[in-house]
Design an enzyme around this catalytic site. Structure first.
Site, PDB file in Angstrom:
ATOM      1  N   ARG A  90       0.812  -1.225   0.000  1.00 41.87           N
ATOM      2  CA  ARG A  90       0.000   0.000   0.000  1.00 41.87           C
ATOM      3  C   ARG A  90       0.845   1.274   0.000  1.00 41.87           C
ATOM      4  O   ARG A  90       0.475   2.289   0.586  1.00 41.87           O
ATOM      5  CB  ARG A  90      -0.960   0.055   1.195  1.00 41.87           C
TER       6      ARG A  90
ATOM      7  N   GLU B  67      -3.432   4.906   5.988  1.00 41.05           N
ATOM      8  CA  GLU B  67      -3.381   4.487   4.586  1.00 41.05           C
ATOM      9  C   GLU B  67      -4.088   5.552   3.736  1.00 41.05           C
ATOM     10  O   GLU B  67      -3.707   5.817   2.602  1.00 41.05           O
ATOM     11  CB  GLU B  67      -4.084   3.126   4.434  1.00 41.05           C
TER      12      GLU B  67
ATOM     13  N   SER C 134     -10.039   1.287   3.751  1.00 34.72           N
ATOM     14  CA  SER C 134      -9.245   0.989   4.955  1.00 34.72           C
ATOM     15  C   SER C 134      -8.500   2.248   5.385  1.00 34.72           C
ATOM     16  O   SER C 134      -7.761   2.836   4.601  1.00 34.72           O
ATOM     17  CB  SER C 134      -8.235  -0.119   4.676  1.00 34.72           C
TER      18      SER C 134
HETATM   19  C1  LIG Z   1     -15.115   0.973  -0.012  1.00 37.30           C
HETATM   20  C2  LIG Z   1     -13.656   1.045  -0.329  1.00 37.30           C
HETATM   21  C3  LIG Z   1     -12.916  -0.129  -0.432  1.00 37.30           C
HETATM   22  C4  LIG Z   1     -11.537  -0.076  -0.739  1.00 37.30           C
HETATM   23  N1  LIG Z   1     -10.842  -1.243  -0.857  1.00 37.30           N
HETATM   24  C5  LIG Z   1      -9.531  -1.201  -1.209  1.00 37.30           C
HETATM   25  C6  LIG Z   1      -8.766  -2.415  -1.378  1.00 37.30           C
HETATM   26  O1  LIG Z   1      -9.256  -3.520  -1.219  1.00 37.30           O
HETATM   27  N2  LIG Z   1      -7.454  -2.285  -1.721  1.00 37.30           N
HETATM   28  C7  LIG Z   1      -6.854  -1.081  -1.917  1.00 37.30           C
HETATM   29  O2  LIG Z   1      -5.668  -1.044  -2.247  1.00 37.30           O
HETATM   30  N3  LIG Z   1      -7.545   0.064  -1.758  1.00 37.30           N
HETATM   31  C8  LIG Z   1      -8.853   0.036  -1.414  1.00 37.30           C
HETATM   32  N4  LIG Z   1      -9.552   1.206  -1.253  1.00 37.30           N
HETATM   33  C9  LIG Z   1      -8.833   2.489  -1.380  1.00 37.30           C
HETATM   34  C10 LIG Z   1      -8.820   3.095  -2.794  1.00 37.30           C
HETATM   35  O3  LIG Z   1      -9.894   2.628  -3.594  1.00 37.30           O
HETATM   36  C11 LIG Z   1      -7.494   2.830  -3.528  1.00 37.30           C
HETATM   37  O4  LIG Z   1      -6.408   3.342  -2.789  1.00 37.30           O
HETATM   38  C12 LIG Z   1      -7.483   3.456  -4.924  1.00 37.30           C
HETATM   39  O5  LIG Z   1      -6.344   2.986  -5.627  1.00 37.30           O
HETATM   40  C13 LIG Z   1      -7.469   4.972  -4.913  1.00 37.30           C
HETATM   41  O6  LIG Z   1      -7.721   5.423  -6.227  1.00 37.30           O
HETATM   42  P1  LIG Z   1      -8.431   6.841  -6.451  1.00 37.30           P
HETATM   43  O7  LIG Z   1      -8.552   7.057  -7.908  1.00 37.30           O
HETATM   44  O8  LIG Z   1      -9.660   6.935  -5.664  1.00 37.30           O
HETATM   45  O9  LIG Z   1      -7.307   7.790  -5.848  1.00 37.30           O
HETATM   46  P2  LIG Z   1      -7.491   9.120  -4.967  1.00 37.30           P
HETATM   47  O10 LIG Z   1      -8.069   8.779  -3.633  1.00 37.30           O
HETATM   48  O11 LIG Z   1      -8.163  10.175  -5.754  1.00 37.30           O
HETATM   49  O12 LIG Z   1      -5.950   9.509  -4.781  1.00 37.30           O
HETATM   50  C14 LIG Z   1      -5.099   8.635  -4.050  1.00 37.30           C
HETATM   51  C15 LIG Z   1      -3.649   9.050  -4.321  1.00 37.30           C
HETATM   52  O13 LIG Z   1      -3.334   8.784  -5.670  1.00 37.30           O
HETATM   53  C16 LIG Z   1      -2.858   9.957  -6.310  1.00 37.30           C
HETATM   54  N5  LIG Z   1      -3.322   9.917  -7.696  1.00 37.30           N
HETATM   55  C17 LIG Z   1      -4.599   9.785  -8.161  1.00 37.30           C
HETATM   56  N6  LIG Z   1      -4.599   9.778  -9.500  1.00 37.30           N
HETATM   57  C18 LIG Z   1      -3.309   9.922  -9.896  1.00 37.30           C
HETATM   58  C19 LIG Z   1      -2.660  10.013 -11.169  1.00 37.30           C
HETATM   59  N7  LIG Z   1      -3.347   9.977 -12.309  1.00 37.30           N
HETATM   60  N8  LIG Z   1      -1.313  10.172 -11.194  1.00 37.30           N
HETATM   61  C20 LIG Z   1      -0.586  10.226 -10.041  1.00 37.30           C
HETATM   62  N9  LIG Z   1      -1.139  10.148  -8.807  1.00 37.30           N
HETATM   63  C21 LIG Z   1      -2.490   9.993  -8.746  1.00 37.30           C
HETATM   64  C22 LIG Z   1      -3.458  11.106  -5.522  1.00 37.30           C
HETATM   65  O14 LIG Z   1      -2.664  12.288  -5.667  1.00 37.30           O
HETATM   66  C23 LIG Z   1      -3.407  10.547  -4.104  1.00 37.30           C
HETATM   67  O15 LIG Z   1      -2.116  10.702  -3.556  1.00 37.30           O
HETATM   68  C24 LIG Z   1     -10.920   1.176  -0.943  1.00 37.30           C
HETATM   69  C25 LIG Z   1     -11.671   2.353  -0.848  1.00 37.30           C
HETATM   70  C26 LIG Z   1     -13.022   2.289  -0.550  1.00 37.30           C
HETATM   71  C27 LIG Z   1     -13.806   3.579  -0.481  1.00 37.30           C
END
Ligand SMILES: Cc1cc2nc3c(=O)[nH]c(=O)nc-3n(C[C@H](O)[C@H](O)[C@H](O)COP(=O)(O)OP(=O)(O)OC[C@H]3O[C@@H](n4cnc5c(N)ncnc54)[C@H](O)[C@@H]3O)c2cc1C
Length: 317
Positions: A181, A307, A231
């Protein structure tokens, strides 16, 4: 912020001033971005970044499923790669899929299943964009993004286009430093696209059934219909007993299930999830997280690591 965004050249994408960010995060909290830029494509993004003075901070947001935007909003420009162009997913060959950064992990998993490519189904458990998945090395069901990652395309803060591949020393994956992570992916690079490799070819109907099973299990065990960020804390690294390596067990043992601060609550369904019950502020959610950390530290001696990303300015009272 003193900068006059009206002095920038015209771009094909949209530039919105004083833009609310809460609608773009799962928690539905947070203040305004000084400016929100929605680029039309990579060239538009690169031209924008070249024209933007180097001292203006740039923050990229995916679909905000792992992020708390603080109530004081974000200084400078927030960039989102969303919309039809940025959601494109296509097969490169029988085992490799190209996805633009705004594509949802679920869309990539479903696309790979339709194409009969196995090994990418775990992405269906992550409700983010693939760009966000790079930053967090997102994973579930025993797999992480790094296990299927072949190539990353991006644009640097300078506007330079960059490609990361295993064999490139300067921008190689070793330097990106993928771990549980976490990555050391350079903060000043916006991911624009990924090449992801599956394991093998397989029956699409079996792969689709696997995704449906993941979805059903998630709905049973996680508050996926709530305003949450997934998480909250990473599972602690060994050493420790098995129960000390699971954040939810530590939080439960410290008596935090259902704990509240303002409109924020520790989920009753999965106590490593914080939820906005309706009127929470970002400050409520962050304060609740810190309270949980303090109670776990006192109860078990384990210092949990956030996280969820917390970004932006704390609102002055
Ligand atoms: C219900 C639920 C369940 C989840 N289950 C999991 C799971 O099982 N496993 C897991 O790993 N995560 C899980 N997550 C967390 C989340 O979905 C992941 O971390 C996901 O990868 C975040 O993607 P996002 O587009 O929402 O990023 P954001 O939350 O928008 O951003 C997260 C980070 O990524 C960066 N970022 C976003 N886009 C880019 C880009 N294009 N280039 C560079 N940096 C970028 C942002 O600057 C920030 O630092 C869960 C979340 C929820 C709400």
């Amino acid at each position: 912020m003193d900068f006059d965004f009206e002095t920038l050249p015209k771009f094909r994408g949209k530039l919105l001033l004083n833009a609310p960010l809460a609608p773009y995060t799962w928690f539905r909290v947070g203040g305004l971005a000084d400016a929100l830029f929605l680029p039309a494509d990579e060239d538009d993004l690169a031209d924008f970044l070249k024209a933007l003075p180097a001292d203006i901070p740039v923050t990229v947001l995916g679909v905000g499923s792992n992020t708390i935007v603080r109530d004081g909003g974000i200084e400078g420009v927030v960039i989102r790669l969303m919309g039809g162009y940025w959601g494109k997913v296509e097969a490169q060959n029988s085992l490799t899929v190209f996805a633009r950064a705004g594509a949802l992990d679920l869309s990539v998993a479903r696309y790979a299943a339709r194409e009969g490519i196995s090994g990418l189904g775990f992405l269906s458990g992550i409700p983010g964009s693939v760009g966000g998945a790079v930053r967090t090395n997102a994973g579930c069901y025993g797999r992480e993004l790094k296990d299927v990652l072949n190539q990353i395309e991006g644009v640097a803060r300078s506007g330079e286009r960059i490609v990361f591949q295993g064999e490139l020393v300067d921008y190689g994956f070793a330097q990106v430093g993928f771990s549980y992570r976490h990555t050391d992916f350079p903060d000043d690079i916006i991911v624009t696209g990924l090449l992801l490799s599956g394991d093998d070819t397989a029956d699409p109907e079996i792969l689709k059934a696997e995704i449906e099973a993941h979805q059903t299990k998630r709905a049973e065990t996680q508050p996926i219909k709530d305003k949450t960020g997934g998480s909250t804390f990473a599972n602690p690294d060994p050493p420790g007993t098995p129960s000390q390596r699971s954040s939810w067990k530590l939080i439960d043992a410290a008596g935090c299930r259902g704990l509240r601060v303002g409109g924020a609550q520790v989920s009753e369904k999965h106590c490593n999830f914080l939820i906005n019950t309706g009127d929470a502020t970002a400050a409520d959610i962050e304060a609740l997280g810190e309270l949980v950390r303090a109670r776990v530290l006192e109860h078990s001696g384990v210092d949990l690591r956030w996280e969820i990303r917390r970004i932006g300015r704390i609102q002055k009272s």
